[in-house]
Write an enzyme that holds these catalytic residues in place. Structure first.
Site, PDB file in Angstrom:
ATOM      1  N   ASP A  37      -7.887  33.249 -25.137  1.00 10.30           N
ATOM      2  CA  ASP A  37      -9.323  33.418 -25.345  1.00 10.30           C
ATOM      3  C   ASP A  37      -9.921  32.370 -26.270  1.00 10.30           C
ATOM      4  O   ASP A  37     -10.854  32.645 -27.024  1.00 10.30           O
ATOM      5  CB  ASP A  37      -9.621  34.833 -25.879  1.00 10.30           C
ATOM      6  CG  ASP A  37      -9.021  35.907 -24.999  1.00 10.30           C
ATOM      7  OD1 ASP A  37      -9.044  35.728 -23.770  1.00 10.30           O
ATOM      8  OD2 ASP A  37      -8.516  36.905 -25.532  1.00 10.30           O
ATOM      9  N   HIS A  65     -11.592  34.480 -18.252  1.00 11.30           N
ATOM     10  CA  HIS A  65     -12.267  33.266 -18.716  1.00 11.30           C
ATOM     11  C   HIS A  65     -13.764  33.408 -18.478  1.00 11.30           C
ATOM     12  O   HIS A  65     -14.201  33.605 -17.355  1.00 11.30           O
ATOM     13  CB  HIS A  65     -11.741  32.040 -17.972  1.00 11.30           C
ATOM     14  CG  HIS A  65     -10.264  31.806 -18.168  1.00 11.30           C
ATOM     15  ND1 HIS A  65      -9.586  30.785 -17.579  1.00 11.30           N
ATOM     16  CD2 HIS A  65      -9.344  32.468 -18.913  1.00 11.30           C
ATOM     17  CE1 HIS A  65      -8.312  30.830 -17.945  1.00 11.30           C
ATOM     18  NE2 HIS A  65      -8.145  31.854 -18.746  1.00 11.30           N
TER      19      HIS A  65
HETATM   20  P1  GDP Z   1     -10.551  31.733 -22.346  1.00 14.20           P
HETATM   21  O1  GDP Z   1      -9.756  32.932 -21.942  1.00 14.20           O
HETATM   22  O2  GDP Z   1      -9.761  30.769 -23.158  1.00 14.20           O
HETATM   23  O3  GDP Z   1     -11.278  31.083 -21.227  1.00 14.20           O
HETATM   24  O4  GDP Z   1     -11.660  32.294 -23.347  1.00 14.20           O
HETATM   25  P2  GDP Z   1     -12.581  33.599 -23.108  1.00 14.20           P
HETATM   26  O5  GDP Z   1     -13.624  33.256 -22.127  1.00 14.20           O
HETATM   27  O6  GDP Z   1     -11.744  34.797 -22.871  1.00 14.20           O
HETATM   28  O7  GDP Z   1     -13.168  33.799 -24.566  1.00 14.20           O
HETATM   29  C1  GDP Z   1     -13.970  32.871 -25.181  1.00 14.20           C
HETATM   30  C2  GDP Z   1     -15.352  33.501 -25.434  1.00 14.20           C
HETATM   31  O8  GDP Z   1     -16.065  32.694 -26.347  1.00 14.20           O
HETATM   32  C3  GDP Z   1     -16.222  33.568 -24.194  1.00 14.20           C
HETATM   33  O9  GDP Z   1     -17.031  34.705 -24.271  1.00 14.20           O
HETATM   34  C4  GDP Z   1     -17.075  32.308 -24.285  1.00 14.20           C
HETATM   35  O10 GDP Z   1     -18.342  32.429 -23.659  1.00 14.20           O
HETATM   36  C5  GDP Z   1     -17.241  32.182 -25.769  1.00 14.20           C
HETATM   37  N1  GDP Z   1     -17.346  30.808 -26.283  1.00 14.20           N
HETATM   38  C6  GDP Z   1     -16.649  29.716 -25.878  1.00 14.20           C
HETATM   39  N2  GDP Z   1     -16.940  28.664 -26.666  1.00 14.20           N
HETATM   40  C7  GDP Z   1     -17.831  29.096 -27.584  1.00 14.20           C
HETATM   41  C8  GDP Z   1     -18.490  28.471 -28.692  1.00 14.20           C
HETATM   42  O11 GDP Z   1     -18.299  27.302 -28.993  1.00 14.20           O
HETATM   43  N3  GDP Z   1     -19.329  29.272 -29.429  1.00 14.20           N
HETATM   44  C9  GDP Z   1     -19.553  30.595 -29.121  1.00 14.20           C
HETATM   45  N4  GDP Z   1     -20.381  31.286 -29.899  1.00 14.20           N
HETATM   46  N5  GDP Z   1     -18.946  31.187 -28.082  1.00 14.20           N
HETATM   47  C10 GDP Z   1     -18.097  30.462 -27.338  1.00 14.20           C
HETATM   48  P1  IMO Z   2      -6.724  34.218 -21.321  1.00 19.64           P
HETATM   49  O1  IMO Z   2      -6.346  33.309 -20.167  1.00 19.64           O
HETATM   50  C1  IMO Z   2      -5.476  36.982 -24.479  1.00 19.64           C
HETATM   51  C2  IMO Z   2      -1.712  39.151 -23.846  1.00 19.64           C
HETATM   52  C3  IMO Z   2      -1.922  40.646 -23.675  1.00 19.64           C
HETATM   53  C4  IMO Z   2      -0.599  41.183 -24.206  1.00 19.64           C
HETATM   54  C5  IMO Z   2       0.399  40.134 -23.727  1.00 19.64           C
HETATM   55  C6  IMO Z   2       1.126  40.510 -22.438  1.00 19.64           C
HETATM   56  O2  IMO Z   2      -7.992  34.936 -21.132  1.00 19.64           O
HETATM   57  O3  IMO Z   2      -6.632  33.474 -22.617  1.00 19.64           O
HETATM   58  P2  IMO Z   2       0.403  40.666 -19.882  1.00 19.64           P
HETATM   59  O4  IMO Z   2      -0.612  41.537 -19.228  1.00 19.64           O
HETATM   60  O5  IMO Z   2       0.191  39.209 -19.636  1.00 19.64           O
HETATM   61  O6  IMO Z   2       1.808  41.085 -19.591  1.00 19.64           O
HETATM   62  O7  IMO Z   2       0.199  40.936 -21.464  1.00 19.64           O
HETATM   63  O8  IMO Z   2      -0.337  38.941 -23.529  1.00 19.64           O
HETATM   64  N1  IMO Z   2      -2.519  38.307 -22.943  1.00 19.64           N
HETATM   65  C7  IMO Z   2      -3.656  37.697 -23.302  1.00 19.64           C
HETATM   66  N2  IMO Z   2      -4.356  37.735 -24.449  1.00 19.64           N
HETATM   67  N3  IMO Z   2      -5.912  36.215 -23.459  1.00 19.64           N
HETATM   68  C8  IMO Z   2      -5.217  36.153 -22.305  1.00 19.64           C
HETATM   69  O9  IMO Z   2      -5.549  35.338 -21.288  1.00 19.64           O
HETATM   70  C9  IMO Z   2      -4.041  36.939 -22.176  1.00 19.64           C
HETATM   71  N4  IMO Z   2      -3.142  37.117 -21.191  1.00 19.64           N
HETATM   72  C10 IMO Z   2      -2.216  37.947 -21.668  1.00 19.64           C
HETATM   73  O10 IMO Z   2      -3.019  41.094 -24.422  1.00 19.64           O
HETATM   74  O11 IMO Z   2      -0.609  41.172 -25.603  1.00 19.64           O
HETATM   75 MG    MG Z   3      -9.784  35.023 -22.033  1.00 21.50          MG
END
Ligand code: GDP
Ligand code: IMO
Ligand code: MG
Length: 443
Positions: A37, A65
């Protein structure tokens, strides 16, 4: 080896042409440098506007994502974030756990720009049920679970490793044979989990229907990639899911996912030779979050952690769980760099720190008062480390409107420069907001 060397030392016969290994196009890889994330989706979206291909190479719909474009929010779990870019082709590679029940219900499903590797492994409904049963079992046996996303990732990768898994090519092959193997797989799991009930006939009926819906988009993934790499110049992007510290081999085992979320996963997941790997961009948040259970040395179980959680809207998009929050931990980012060899870093969510009086950064771990140079493999040790922090004055200025380096307050610039020097990797982007334009490009 000596035999080959001897041969290669022989002078070429006059006029004899030897084939030359053609390096081909290079792929750009985007990877999570923490526990997930970090904003990988946002970085991929930024780069995807110029990409010909955007590929997912590992993981499954455990990923979440979020991409924000023109004020509209898109959440991706299974599909590459590049799918909203009409000009690029999205590819799901073979290292992937494909939950076709989910894919077929996606609104992007019928786009002809979506390609699925025939070597991708299938996740079935019962894998997801077993994921839940295993979590219950862990809780009962050890008093704690992993906190998985319950998307069937662990059980599906287990089926793959135990060579009883079923792949897209099996689904599209002889359905009678597929049905037999599916029934055997169900039986195996039922012998392990007697409470598991599966309506086999109903599942097979649905799978048969999905097979026909999938068929037009399925390709031999290796050959498809080879053509993309060796044809005319193409921009190929690989979107990592999950992150380095969740990697099955290098992460905080056993509190990890089941795939390789580090750079090797791009090669094994897509069938790309290492020489075709170009830029490797690591994505790191300006602080740290973690979903699920496991050691987290810089976690702040206090008002700071709560502020980061609320200001950062730190709630998992896949499970709706609150993300645990803490200070930026440069020990883990450096560790991720040791494995991935980042060519540059995207530092996201700097804006979340705008209101803090002071900001801490974890720079080293100590055990029994002595600094350790490595990242511990053993989770008991990781639970015991004492974090050494550097403290920075907060800039207490809204950075969300900054679009270039000079728009950032000097104290924020100091914070960024420190991180860059400490990891030893240039920071190429700094994120100051959710949307596509809220990304400062440094070079
Ligand atoms: P990913 O799993 O790595 O793609 O990340 P996620 O989408 O799960 O989580 C990142 C969150 O932060 C999302 O809700 C994005 O919209 C938000 N985000 C990403 N970059 C920024 C930033 O620079 N500032 C803020 N405030 N939010 C961001
Ligand atoms: P993105 O791509 C955050 C974590 C789960 C759990 C562990 C194992 O959005 O960054 P699983 O279901 O994969 O067997 O869970 O890994 N986990 C993540 N945490 N972002 C993710 O993906 C994750 N994918 C798996 O929360 O602790
Ligand atoms: Mg994510």
């Amino acid at each position: 080896f000596s035999h080959h060397q001897k041969n290669s030392n022989q002078p070429a016969a006059a006029g004899q042409k030897r084939p030359r290994s053609d390096a081909g196009n290079k792929v750009t890889v985007v990877l999570g440098a923490q526990w997930g994330d970090e904003g990988k989706g946002k970085v991929v979206d930024l780069l995807a506007t110029e990409a010909d291909f955007v590929c997912r190479c590992q993981g499954g719909n455990n990923a979440g994502h979020t991409v924000v474009v023109d004020g509209k929010e898109y959440d991706f779990h299974l599909l590459p974030s590049g799918i909203i870019n009409p000009k690029s082709i999205s590819l799901i590679g073979k290292g992937f756990d494909l939950y076709c029940f989910f894919l077929c219900s996606s609104r992007y499903f019928n786009r002809n720009e979506l390609i699925v590797s025939d070597r991708a492994h299938l996740v079935f409904d019962f894998h997801q049920v077993v994921d839940g049963l295993q979590e219950t079992e862990r809780q009962a046996q050890e008093g704690k679970n992993i906190g998985t996303t319950k998307k069937g990732i662990g059980p599906a990768y287990s089926s793959k490793a135990s060579r009883t898994g079923l792949r897209v090519c099996d689904l599209l092959g002889d359905f009678k044979d597929f049905s037999t193997r599916f029934k055997n797989l169900v039986q195996q799991y039922q012998s392990m989990y007697p409470s598991l009930t599966v309506d086999v006939e109903d599942q097979l009926k649905k799978l048969k229907e999905y097979a026909e819906r999938l068929r037009p988009m399925v390709r031999d993934g290796v050959y498809y990639m080879y053509e993309a790499l060796h044809g005319p110049p193409k921009k190929i992007l690989v979107e990592g899911a999950n992150a380095a510290l969740l990697d099955i081999d290098f992460g905080t085992y056993p509190f990890v996912t089941s795939s390789n979320c580090t750079v090797g996963g791009a090669c094994t997941g897509l069938g790309i030779p290492p020489m075709n790997i170009g830029d490797v961009f690591g994505v790191a948040k300006a602080y740290t979050t973690r979903v699920g259970i496991g050691a987290f040395p810089t976690e702040q179980l206090n008002a700071i952690g709560e502020l980061l959680q609320t200001r950062g809207h730190e709630v998992g998009v896949t499970t709706g769980r609150k993300r645990r929050c803490g200070w930026l931990d440069l020990v883990i980012v450096r560790y991720a760099h040791m494995i991935n060899g980042f060519t540059a870093i995207a530092l996201t969510k700097l804006d979340i720190l705008d209101v803090l009086d002071e900001i801490k950064v974890g720079v080293a771990y100590k055990l029994n008062g002595k600094r350790i140079p490595h990242f511990p493999a053993n989770m008991d040790v990781l639970h015991k480390v004492e974090v050494e922090y550097e403290t920075f004055p907060g800039w207490k200025t809204d950075t969300s409107a900054a679009r270039k380096w000079n728009d950032l307050p000097a104290k924020a610039q100091n914070y960024i420069r420190f991180i860059e020097n400490h990891i030893g990797v240039p920071i190429k982007w700094v994120g100051v907001g959710k949307s596509r334009e809220c990304m400062i490009q440094m070079f």
